[in-house]
Design a protein around this motif. Structure first.
Motif, PDB file in Angstrom:
ATOM      1  N   ASN A 164      -5.990  34.359  23.043  1.00  0.00           N
ATOM      2  CA  ASN A 164      -5.479  35.656  22.644  1.00  0.00           C
ATOM      3  C   ASN A 164      -5.276  36.516  23.882  1.00  0.00           C
ATOM      4  O   ASN A 164      -5.718  36.165  24.973  1.00  0.00           O
ATOM      5  CB  ASN A 164      -6.444  36.332  21.672  1.00  0.00           C
ATOM      6  CG  ASN A 164      -5.700  37.082  20.577  1.00  0.00           C
ATOM      7  OD1 ASN A 164      -4.628  37.637  20.817  1.00  0.00           O
ATOM      8  ND2 ASN A 164      -6.255  37.109  19.386  1.00  0.00           N
ATOM      9  N   PHE A 165      -4.642  37.673  23.702  1.00  0.00           N
ATOM     10  CA  PHE A 165      -4.329  38.534  24.835  1.00  0.00           C
ATOM     11  C   PHE A 165      -5.507  39.452  25.177  1.00  0.00           C
ATOM     12  O   PHE A 165      -6.363  39.749  24.342  1.00  0.00           O
ATOM     13  CB  PHE A 165      -3.080  39.356  24.541  1.00  0.00           C
ATOM     14  CG  PHE A 165      -1.845  38.524  24.363  1.00  0.00           C
ATOM     15  CD1 PHE A 165      -1.280  37.867  25.452  1.00  0.00           C
ATOM     16  CD2 PHE A 165      -1.268  38.372  23.116  1.00  0.00           C
ATOM     17  CE1 PHE A 165      -0.150  37.078  25.302  1.00  0.00           C
ATOM     18  CE2 PHE A 165      -0.139  37.580  22.956  1.00  0.00           C
ATOM     19  CZ  PHE A 165       0.418  36.930  24.044  1.00  0.00           C
ATOM     20  N   ASN A 166      -5.511  39.904  26.441  1.00  0.00           N
ATOM     21  CA  ASN A 166      -6.608  40.735  26.949  1.00  0.00           C
ATOM     22  C   ASN A 166      -6.888  41.940  26.055  1.00  0.00           C
ATOM     23  O   ASN A 166      -8.043  42.318  25.832  1.00  0.00           O
ATOM     24  CB  ASN A 166      -6.274  41.241  28.358  1.00  0.00           C
ATOM     25  CG  ASN A 166      -6.007  40.107  29.334  1.00  0.00           C
ATOM     26  OD1 ASN A 166      -5.982  38.945  28.957  1.00  0.00           O
ATOM     27  ND2 ASN A 166      -5.820  40.442  30.589  1.00  0.00           N
ATOM     28  N   GLU A 167      -5.813  42.569  25.552  1.00  0.00           N
ATOM     29  CA  GLU A 167      -5.968  43.767  24.742  1.00  0.00           C
ATOM     30  C   GLU A 167      -6.692  43.501  23.429  1.00  0.00           C
ATOM     31  O   GLU A 167      -7.217  44.420  22.804  1.00  0.00           O
ATOM     32  CB  GLU A 167      -4.595  44.376  24.445  1.00  0.00           C
ATOM     33  CG  GLU A 167      -3.911  44.964  25.689  1.00  0.00           C
ATOM     34  CD  GLU A 167      -2.558  45.557  25.383  1.00  0.00           C
ATOM     35  OE1 GLU A 167      -2.026  45.274  24.284  1.00  0.00           O
ATOM     36  OE2 GLU A 167      -2.023  46.297  26.221  1.00  0.00           O
ATOM     37  N   ASP A 168      -6.711  42.217  23.009  1.00  0.00           N
ATOM     38  CA  ASP A 168      -7.310  41.874  21.712  1.00  0.00           C
ATOM     39  C   ASP A 168      -8.738  41.344  21.821  1.00  0.00           C
ATOM     40  O   ASP A 168      -9.454  41.301  20.824  1.00  0.00           O
ATOM     41  CB  ASP A 168      -6.439  40.825  20.998  1.00  0.00           C
ATOM     42  CG  ASP A 168      -5.031  41.338  20.749  1.00  0.00           C
ATOM     43  OD1 ASP A 168      -4.897  42.488  20.307  1.00  0.00           O
ATOM     44  OD2 ASP A 168      -4.073  40.587  21.008  1.00  0.00           O
ATOM     45  N   ILE A 169      -9.145  40.905  23.018  1.00  0.00           N
ATOM     46  CA  ILE A 169     -10.448  40.230  23.121  1.00  0.00           C
ATOM     47  C   ILE A 169     -11.510  41.017  23.871  1.00  0.00           C
ATOM     48  O   ILE A 169     -12.671  40.601  23.915  1.00  0.00           O
ATOM     49  CB  ILE A 169     -10.299  38.850  23.812  1.00  0.00           C
ATOM     50  CG1 ILE A 169      -9.869  39.038  25.278  1.00  0.00           C
ATOM     51  CG2 ILE A 169      -9.332  37.968  23.057  1.00  0.00           C
ATOM     52  CD1 ILE A 169      -9.978  37.768  26.101  1.00  0.00           C
ATOM     53  N   TRP A 170     -11.164  42.153  24.479  1.00  0.00           N
ATOM     54  CA  TRP A 170     -12.095  42.837  25.380  1.00  0.00           C
ATOM     55  C   TRP A 170     -13.402  43.231  24.702  1.00  0.00           C
ATOM     56  O   TRP A 170     -14.449  43.302  25.330  1.00  0.00           O
ATOM     57  CB  TRP A 170     -11.422  44.049  26.015  1.00  0.00           C
ATOM     58  CG  TRP A 170     -11.255  45.223  25.100  1.00  0.00           C
ATOM     59  CD1 TRP A 170     -10.279  45.387  24.159  1.00  0.00           C
ATOM     60  CD2 TRP A 170     -12.081  46.375  25.035  1.00  0.00           C
ATOM     61  NE1 TRP A 170     -10.440  46.567  23.509  1.00  0.00           N
ATOM     62  CE2 TRP A 170     -11.543  47.216  24.018  1.00  0.00           C
ATOM     63  CE3 TRP A 170     -13.209  46.799  25.727  1.00  0.00           C
ATOM     64  CZ2 TRP A 170     -12.112  48.435  23.687  1.00  0.00           C
ATOM     65  CZ3 TRP A 170     -13.785  48.014  25.392  1.00  0.00           C
ATOM     66  CH2 TRP A 170     -13.230  48.815  24.375  1.00  0.00           C
ATOM     67  N   LEU A 171     -13.353  43.467  23.376  1.00  0.00           N
ATOM     68  CA  LEU A 171     -14.530  43.889  22.641  1.00  0.00           C
ATOM     69  C   LEU A 171     -14.986  42.829  21.644  1.00  0.00           C
ATOM     70  O   LEU A 171     -15.850  43.081  20.826  1.00  0.00           O
ATOM     71  CB  LEU A 171     -14.235  45.198  21.914  1.00  0.00           C
ATOM     72  CG  LEU A 171     -15.391  46.149  21.603  1.00  0.00           C
ATOM     73  CD1 LEU A 171     -16.180  46.506  22.863  1.00  0.00           C
ATOM     74  CD2 LEU A 171     -14.884  47.410  20.928  1.00  0.00           C
ATOM     75  N   SER A 172     -14.392  41.630  21.741  1.00  0.00           N
ATOM     76  CA  SER A 172     -14.688  40.579  20.762  1.00  0.00           C
ATOM     77  C   SER A 172     -15.906  39.751  21.179  1.00  0.00           C
ATOM     78  O   SER A 172     -16.036  39.361  22.328  1.00  0.00           O
ATOM     79  CB  SER A 172     -13.479  39.652  20.613  1.00  0.00           C
ATOM     80  OG  SER A 172     -13.788  38.554  19.778  1.00  0.00           O
ATOM     81  N   LYS A 173     -16.764  39.462  20.195  1.00  0.00           N
ATOM     82  CA  LYS A 173     -17.940  38.638  20.456  1.00  0.00           C
ATOM     83  C   LYS A 173     -17.664  37.170  20.150  1.00  0.00           C
ATOM     84  O   LYS A 173     -18.553  36.332  20.222  1.00  0.00           O
ATOM     85  CB  LYS A 173     -19.122  39.113  19.613  1.00  0.00           C
ATOM     86  CG  LYS A 173     -18.912  38.986  18.112  1.00  0.00           C
ATOM     87  CD  LYS A 173     -20.132  39.494  17.348  1.00  0.00           C
ATOM     88  CE  LYS A 173     -19.923  39.352  15.850  1.00  0.00           C
ATOM     89  NZ  LYS A 173     -21.108  39.810  15.069  1.00  0.00           N
ATOM     90  N   TYR A 174     -16.403  36.867  19.813  1.00  0.00           N
ATOM     91  CA  TYR A 174     -16.020  35.495  19.487  1.00  0.00           C
ATOM     92  C   TYR A 174     -15.327  34.824  20.664  1.00  0.00           C
ATOM     93  O   TYR A 174     -14.706  35.497  21.504  1.00  0.00           O
ATOM     94  CB  TYR A 174     -15.113  35.458  18.244  1.00  0.00           C
ATOM     95  CG  TYR A 174     -15.808  35.996  17.015  1.00  0.00           C
ATOM     96  CD1 TYR A 174     -16.734  35.218  16.331  1.00  0.00           C
ATOM     97  CD2 TYR A 174     -15.579  37.288  16.587  1.00  0.00           C
ATOM     98  CE1 TYR A 174     -17.391  35.710  15.227  1.00  0.00           C
ATOM     99  CE2 TYR A 174     -16.228  37.786  15.473  1.00  0.00           C
ATOM    100  CZ  TYR A 174     -17.133  36.997  14.798  1.00  0.00           C
ATOM    101  OH  TYR A 174     -17.799  37.503  13.704  1.00  0.00           O
ATOM    102  N   TYR A 175     -15.408  33.514  20.694  1.00  0.00           N
ATOM    103  CA  TYR A 175     -14.868  32.744  21.818  1.00  0.00           C
ATOM    104  C   TYR A 175     -13.357  32.911  21.919  1.00  0.00           C
ATOM    105  O   TYR A 175     -12.808  33.031  22.997  1.00  0.00           O
ATOM    106  CB  TYR A 175     -15.216  31.263  21.655  1.00  0.00           C
ATOM    107  CG  TYR A 175     -14.738  30.391  22.783  1.00  0.00           C
ATOM    108  CD1 TYR A 175     -15.414  30.380  24.014  1.00  0.00           C
ATOM    109  CD2 TYR A 175     -13.617  29.583  22.639  1.00  0.00           C
ATOM    110  CE1 TYR A 175     -14.971  29.592  25.059  1.00  0.00           C
ATOM    111  CE2 TYR A 175     -13.175  28.792  23.685  1.00  0.00           C
ATOM    112  CZ  TYR A 175     -13.850  28.799  24.890  1.00  0.00           C
ATOM    113  OH  TYR A 175     -13.409  28.027  25.931  1.00  0.00           O
ATOM    114  N   ASN A 176     -12.661  32.879  20.764  1.00  0.00           N
ATOM    115  CA  ASN A 176     -11.196  32.918  20.764  1.00  0.00           C
ATOM    116  C   ASN A 176     -10.667  34.347  20.627  1.00  0.00           C
ATOM    117  O   ASN A 176     -11.262  35.164  19.995  1.00  0.00           O
ATOM    118  CB  ASN A 176     -10.650  32.073  19.609  1.00  0.00           C
ATOM    119  CG  ASN A 176     -11.117  30.633  19.738  1.00  0.00           C
ATOM    120  OD1 ASN A 176     -11.145  30.103  20.825  1.00  0.00           O
ATOM    121  ND2 ASN A 176     -11.486  30.009  18.628  1.00  0.00           N
TER     122      ASN A 176
END
Length: 220
Positions: free
Chosen positions: A208-220
């Motif tokens: 996924n893109f940086n804007e979508d994962i910065w706060l995600s606790k999931y691997y993908n």
């Protein structure tokens, strides 16, 4: 003799208390916490170390980093960071909680499985930077991660790669056909192929893109 024994006893007691305080801090860093506020004496804070959540988001997006609770962190937290936390707790007469760390995905124990930056929440979406270590905020990392910042940047990268590959294909292999037309057709074919490969890889790897994962606790 008695005074010397008492001095040794006092030193041992101080060292024991110091060690216990450090262990308590390490325990706090490793446990899950929903705290989003700590009681700081604002006059004792360094304004250069105060960051709003939007500033942290921009940093994470630019460098493809995560901003997650310290209990997800699987790297080693330096003793210097523990000392700084302990020092802050003494100055502000409080026990800090709700620690968060900015670091690359690989340094977190993510569900579905260097610069780390250690923060403590102040409140109202502001965080205080306690310690920074590693070298993951190198300008080259920011440049390398720019294509993965968002969809627009990624498309620009694919177009650039397609143009480069098209330029490497000899145009005379198509005979006397107008080279301009064939170059354009070749570019479209290459672009379609490159985009197909890129999309397949992204879906296959669950990227996924940086804007979508910065706060995600999931691997993908």
């Amino acid at each position: 003799m008695n005074s010397e024994t008492e001095l040794i006893t006092q030193v041992k007691k101080i060292l024991s208390e110091n060690e216990q305080e450090r262990e308590n801090i390490k325990s706090e860093l490793s446990k899950k916490s929903s705290t989003n506020h700590n009681y700081f004496v604002f006059d004792e804070l360094e304004t250069k170390n105060i960051f709003h959540i939007n500033e942290i988001k921009a940093l994470c997006v630019d460098y493809r980093l995560r901003f997650l609770s310290s209990h997800y962190f699987k790297g080693a937290i330096p003793e210097e960071a523990i000392s700084k936390i302990r020092g802050l707790e003494k100055v502000h007469q409080t026990q800090l909680q709700g620690f968060k760390i900015v670091a690359p995905s690989k340094l977190f124990k993510l569900e579905n499985y260097d610069d780390p930056l250690l923060f403590a929440p102040i409140g109202n979406e502001y965080y205080y930077l306690i310690h920074k270590w590693g070298n993951d905020l190198h300008p080259l990392r920011k440049l390398a991660m720019k294509p993965f910042k968002n969809m627009g940047n990624f498309i620009v990268l694919l177009v650039f790669v397609s143009l480069l590959l098209t330029a490497l294909i000899p145009q005379n292999i198509f005979g006397k056909t107008t080279q301009g037309v064939m170059s354009f057709v070749t570019f479209l074919f290459v672009l379609k192929s490159v985009m197909g490969i890129a999309l397949y890889y992204c879906f296959w790897q669950g990227k996924n893109f940086n804007e979508d994962i910065w706060l995600s606790k999931y691997y993908n």
